[in-house]
Design a protein around this motif. Structure first.
Motif, PDB file in Angstrom:
ATOM      1  N   ALA A 168     -14.304   0.637  -1.472  1.00  0.00           N
ATOM      2  CA  ALA A 168     -14.236   1.793  -2.361  1.00  0.00           C
ATOM      3  C   ALA A 168     -14.549   1.392  -3.795  1.00  0.00           C
ATOM      4  O   ALA A 168     -14.311   0.254  -4.213  1.00  0.00           O
ATOM      5  CB  ALA A 168     -12.848   2.415  -2.288  1.00  0.00           C
ATOM      6  N   ASP A 169     -15.083   2.327  -4.564  1.00  0.00           N
ATOM      7  CA  ASP A 169     -15.368   2.083  -5.971  1.00  0.00           C
ATOM      8  C   ASP A 169     -14.068   1.937  -6.752  1.00  0.00           C
ATOM      9  O   ASP A 169     -13.008   2.429  -6.354  1.00  0.00           O
ATOM     10  CB  ASP A 169     -16.186   3.227  -6.547  1.00  0.00           C
ATOM     11  CG  ASP A 169     -17.557   3.351  -5.888  1.00  0.00           C
ATOM     12  OD1 ASP A 169     -18.045   2.347  -5.355  1.00  0.00           O
ATOM     13  OD2 ASP A 169     -18.106   4.467  -5.898  1.00  0.00           O
ATOM     14  N   GLU A 170     -14.173   1.283  -7.903  1.00  0.00           N
ATOM     15  CA  GLU A 170     -12.992   0.998  -8.717  1.00  0.00           C
ATOM     16  C   GLU A 170     -12.262   2.264  -9.147  1.00  0.00           C
ATOM     17  O   GLU A 170     -11.031   2.276  -9.254  1.00  0.00           O
ATOM     18  CB  GLU A 170     -13.404   0.183  -9.957  1.00  0.00           C
ATOM     19  CG  GLU A 170     -12.256  -0.487 -10.680  1.00  0.00           C
ATOM     20  CD  GLU A 170     -11.674  -1.676  -9.931  1.00  0.00           C
ATOM     21  OE1 GLU A 170     -10.715  -2.265 -10.460  1.00  0.00           O
ATOM     22  OE2 GLU A 170     -12.169  -2.001  -8.840  1.00  0.00           O
ATOM     23  N   CYS A 171     -12.981   3.360  -9.372  1.00  0.00           N
ATOM     24  CA  CYS A 171     -12.328   4.590  -9.825  1.00  0.00           C
ATOM     25  C   CYS A 171     -11.390   5.154  -8.766  1.00  0.00           C
ATOM     26  O   CYS A 171     -10.504   5.964  -9.075  1.00  0.00           O
ATOM     27  CB  CYS A 171     -13.352   5.638 -10.242  1.00  0.00           C
ATOM     28  SG  CYS A 171     -14.473   6.147  -8.928  1.00  0.00           S
ATOM     29  N   PHE A 172     -11.559   4.723  -7.513  1.00  0.00           N
ATOM     30  CA  PHE A 172     -10.686   5.183  -6.431  1.00  0.00           C
ATOM     31  C   PHE A 172      -9.623   4.152  -6.063  1.00  0.00           C
ATOM     32  O   PHE A 172      -8.542   4.515  -5.592  1.00  0.00           O
ATOM     33  CB  PHE A 172     -11.514   5.503  -5.188  1.00  0.00           C
ATOM     34  CG  PHE A 172     -12.573   6.538  -5.424  1.00  0.00           C
ATOM     35  CD1 PHE A 172     -12.230   7.846  -5.727  1.00  0.00           C
ATOM     36  CD2 PHE A 172     -13.917   6.204  -5.351  1.00  0.00           C
ATOM     37  CE1 PHE A 172     -13.209   8.804  -5.955  1.00  0.00           C
ATOM     38  CE2 PHE A 172     -14.896   7.151  -5.576  1.00  0.00           C
ATOM     39  CZ  PHE A 172     -14.544   8.450  -5.878  1.00  0.00           C
ATOM     40  N   ARG A 173      -9.913   2.867  -6.258  1.00  0.00           N
ATOM     41  CA  ARG A 173      -8.974   1.853  -5.783  1.00  0.00           C
ATOM     42  C   ARG A 173      -8.127   1.223  -6.878  1.00  0.00           C
ATOM     43  O   ARG A 173      -7.131   0.558  -6.576  1.00  0.00           O
ATOM     44  CB  ARG A 173      -9.711   0.766  -4.993  1.00  0.00           C
ATOM     45  CG  ARG A 173     -10.730  -0.040  -5.738  1.00  0.00           C
ATOM     46  CD  ARG A 173     -11.533  -0.926  -4.762  1.00  0.00           C
ATOM     47  NE  ARG A 173     -12.557  -1.711  -5.425  1.00  0.00           N
ATOM     48  CZ  ARG A 173     -12.368  -2.941  -5.886  1.00  0.00           C
ATOM     49  NH1 ARG A 173     -11.191  -3.524  -5.754  1.00  0.00           N
ATOM     50  NH2 ARG A 173     -13.356  -3.592  -6.465  1.00  0.00           N
ATOM     51  N   HIS A 174      -8.488   1.417  -8.147  1.00  0.00           N
ATOM     52  CA  HIS A 174      -7.642   0.908  -9.232  1.00  0.00           C
ATOM     53  C   HIS A 174      -6.488   1.886  -9.449  1.00  0.00           C
ATOM     54  O   HIS A 174      -6.715   3.079  -9.685  1.00  0.00           O
ATOM     55  CB  HIS A 174      -8.456   0.762 -10.520  1.00  0.00           C
ATOM     56  CG  HIS A 174      -7.748   0.009 -11.596  1.00  0.00           C
ATOM     57  ND1 HIS A 174      -6.640   0.521 -12.266  1.00  0.00           N
ATOM     58  CD2 HIS A 174      -7.962  -1.237 -12.119  1.00  0.00           C
ATOM     59  CE1 HIS A 174      -6.222  -0.358 -13.150  1.00  0.00           C
ATOM     60  NE2 HIS A 174      -6.999  -1.430 -13.088  1.00  0.00           N
ATOM     61  N   PRO A 175      -5.236   1.433  -9.393  1.00  0.00           N
ATOM     62  CA  PRO A 175      -4.100   2.367  -9.494  1.00  0.00           C
ATOM     63  C   PRO A 175      -4.114   3.230 -10.752  1.00  0.00           C
ATOM     64  O   PRO A 175      -3.796   4.431 -10.683  1.00  0.00           O
ATOM     65  CB  PRO A 175      -2.880   1.435  -9.472  1.00  0.00           C
ATOM     66  CG  PRO A 175      -3.346   0.236  -8.711  1.00  0.00           C
ATOM     67  CD  PRO A 175      -4.792   0.056  -9.100  1.00  0.00           C
ATOM     68  N   ARG A 176      -4.510   2.667 -11.886  1.00  0.00           N
ATOM     69  CA  ARG A 176      -4.491   3.460 -13.118  1.00  0.00           C
ATOM     70  C   ARG A 176      -5.567   4.535 -13.091  1.00  0.00           C
ATOM     71  O   ARG A 176      -5.345   5.659 -13.586  1.00  0.00           O
ATOM     72  CB  ARG A 176      -4.681   2.554 -14.338  1.00  0.00           C
ATOM     73  CG  ARG A 176      -4.349   3.269 -15.657  1.00  0.00           C
ATOM     74  CD  ARG A 176      -4.332   2.341 -16.843  1.00  0.00           C
ATOM     75  NE  ARG A 176      -3.697   2.984 -17.986  1.00  0.00           N
ATOM     76  CZ  ARG A 176      -3.595   2.445 -19.197  1.00  0.00           C
ATOM     77  NH1 ARG A 176      -4.085   1.221 -19.422  1.00  0.00           N
ATOM     78  NH2 ARG A 176      -3.000   3.107 -20.179  1.00  0.00           N
ATOM     79  N   ALA A 197      -5.128   2.942  -3.334  1.00  0.00           N
ATOM     80  CA  ALA A 197      -4.525   3.575  -4.509  1.00  0.00           C
ATOM     81  C   ALA A 197      -4.687   5.088  -4.461  1.00  0.00           C
ATOM     82  O   ALA A 197      -3.769   5.828  -4.834  1.00  0.00           O
ATOM     83  CB  ALA A 197      -5.158   3.017  -5.787  1.00  0.00           C
ATOM     84  N   SER A 198      -5.837   5.562  -3.999  1.00  0.00           N
ATOM     85  CA  SER A 198      -6.039   7.009  -3.877  1.00  0.00           C
ATOM     86  C   SER A 198      -5.114   7.598  -2.816  1.00  0.00           C
ATOM     87  O   SER A 198      -4.562   8.694  -2.991  1.00  0.00           O
ATOM     88  CB  SER A 198      -7.500   7.308  -3.532  1.00  0.00           C
ATOM     89  OG  SER A 198      -8.353   7.012  -4.615  1.00  0.00           O
ATOM     90  N   LEU A 199      -4.937   6.889  -1.713  1.00  0.00           N
ATOM     91  CA  LEU A 199      -4.022   7.372  -0.672  1.00  0.00           C
ATOM     92  C   LEU A 199      -2.586   7.412  -1.183  1.00  0.00           C
ATOM     93  O   LEU A 199      -1.823   8.314  -0.816  1.00  0.00           O
ATOM     94  CB  LEU A 199      -4.120   6.479   0.568  1.00  0.00           C
ATOM     95  CG  LEU A 199      -5.396   6.593   1.387  1.00  0.00           C
ATOM     96  CD1 LEU A 199      -5.353   5.624   2.557  1.00  0.00           C
ATOM     97  CD2 LEU A 199      -5.607   8.014   1.894  1.00  0.00           C
ATOM     98  N   ASP A 200      -2.206   6.460  -2.018  1.00  0.00           N
ATOM     99  CA  ASP A 200      -0.860   6.490  -2.605  1.00  0.00           C
ATOM    100  C   ASP A 200      -0.665   7.752  -3.435  1.00  0.00           C
ATOM    101  O   ASP A 200       0.406   8.374  -3.403  1.00  0.00           O
ATOM    102  CB  ASP A 200      -0.637   5.255  -3.480  1.00  0.00           C
ATOM    103  CG  ASP A 200      -0.465   3.983  -2.659  1.00  0.00           C
ATOM    104  OD1 ASP A 200      -0.172   4.087  -1.445  1.00  0.00           O
ATOM    105  OD2 ASP A 200      -0.628   2.887  -3.230  1.00  0.00           O
ATOM    106  N   VAL A 201      -1.697   8.131  -4.189  1.00  0.00           N
ATOM    107  CA  VAL A 201      -1.620   9.372  -4.973  1.00  0.00           C
ATOM    108  C   VAL A 201      -1.493  10.566  -4.031  1.00  0.00           C
ATOM    109  O   VAL A 201      -0.679  11.468  -4.246  1.00  0.00           O
ATOM    110  CB  VAL A 201      -2.871   9.525  -5.873  1.00  0.00           C
ATOM    111  CG1 VAL A 201      -2.898  10.901  -6.533  1.00  0.00           C
ATOM    112  CG2 VAL A 201      -2.899   8.434  -6.931  1.00  0.00           C
TER     113      VAL A 201
END
Length: 245
Positions: free
Chosen positions: A2-10, A69-73
């Protein structure tokens, strides 16, 4: 990956705030109703916007995405417990019998390798019941959407509650045949952190997509327009045949 915009928590935490207009999902909600879909697989579900809307309407929904990280959201949103969330992609699914599989936004174009694309189509087909439908969109190459991917056209500053101002814009990096690479930049005013996310998308012609769908055991029922982006998207409606050709 996944791209960073989806996998970086912030970045995942502010993704919905930076892209709040999801009128693009309305046609998918209508098609779920049109097809009487009670069991839906959302491939590349991201932060779960479509999956949660479908679940609110009573559908049994599975959302799959490679970005944890996106799934956590998604899990943390109201109603998140109604959806079965899977960390992975269409090639790593457990046995399913969905009435409808979806790929919204850039998800289909983000699968750039031809063999990975074939494996994705086969994975979606395996997750559908015979006669179930796979619906996804991809940009019309002739519209050359990437010509609008520059700082002047995309720059914005968004005030995110609890986070502060987030400045963002996109820069086009490279166009090489059907592959287009670009970079999103994000600046967090609260502490000055700068994060970037590079993406590459494959722009496929309509006949190319139709031929691959047929080769992977689908019948192409329709190719529709996206009502919120007229003339800019192909929206494919493919039905799983009982046996692969």
């Amino acid at each position: 990956m996944a791209d960073e915009c989806f996998r970086h928590p912030r970045l995942a935490a502010v993704y919905d705030r930076l892209d709040p207009d999801r009128a693009d999902l309305e046609p998918y909600l209508r098609m779920a109703e049109e097809f009487g879909a009670r069991r839906v697989l959302d491939i590349g579900c991201g932060t779960g916007v479509l999956a949660l809307l479908l679940a609110e309407r009573g559908a049994d929904v599975v959302g799959v995405d490679p970005a944890g990280a996106s799934l956590d959201v998604a899990r943390g949103k109201p109603g998140g417990e109604r959806v079965r969330w899977i960390h992975g992609d269409a090639t790593t699914l457990p046995p399913l019998t969905a009435d409808l599989a979806t790929m919204t936004g850039n998800a289909a174009q983000a699968v750039v390798d031809p063999e990975d694309w074939r494996r994705t189509l086969r994975g979606a087909r395996a997750a559908l019941r015979p006669g179930g439908r796979f619906v996804f969109e991809t940009r019309v190459p002739a519209r050359r959407a990437w010509e609008e991917w520059n700082r002047e056209a995309t720059h914005s500053v968004t005030d995110v509650p609890g986070v502060g101002a987030v400045e963002s814009w996109v820069d086009l990096l490279e166009v090489r045949g059907p592959l287009v690479t670009f970079r999103w930049t994000y600046v967090f005013a609260a502490d000055g952190q700068v994060l970037t996310s590079d993406s590459t998308l494959r722009f496929r012609e309509r006949d190319e997509v139709e031929a691959e769908l047929v080769a992977q055991g689908y019948a192409v029922e329709d190719v529709r327009d996206a009502p919120d982006r007229p003339g800019r998207e192909f929206v494919f409606v493919a039905r799983r045949l009982r046996t692969a050709r």
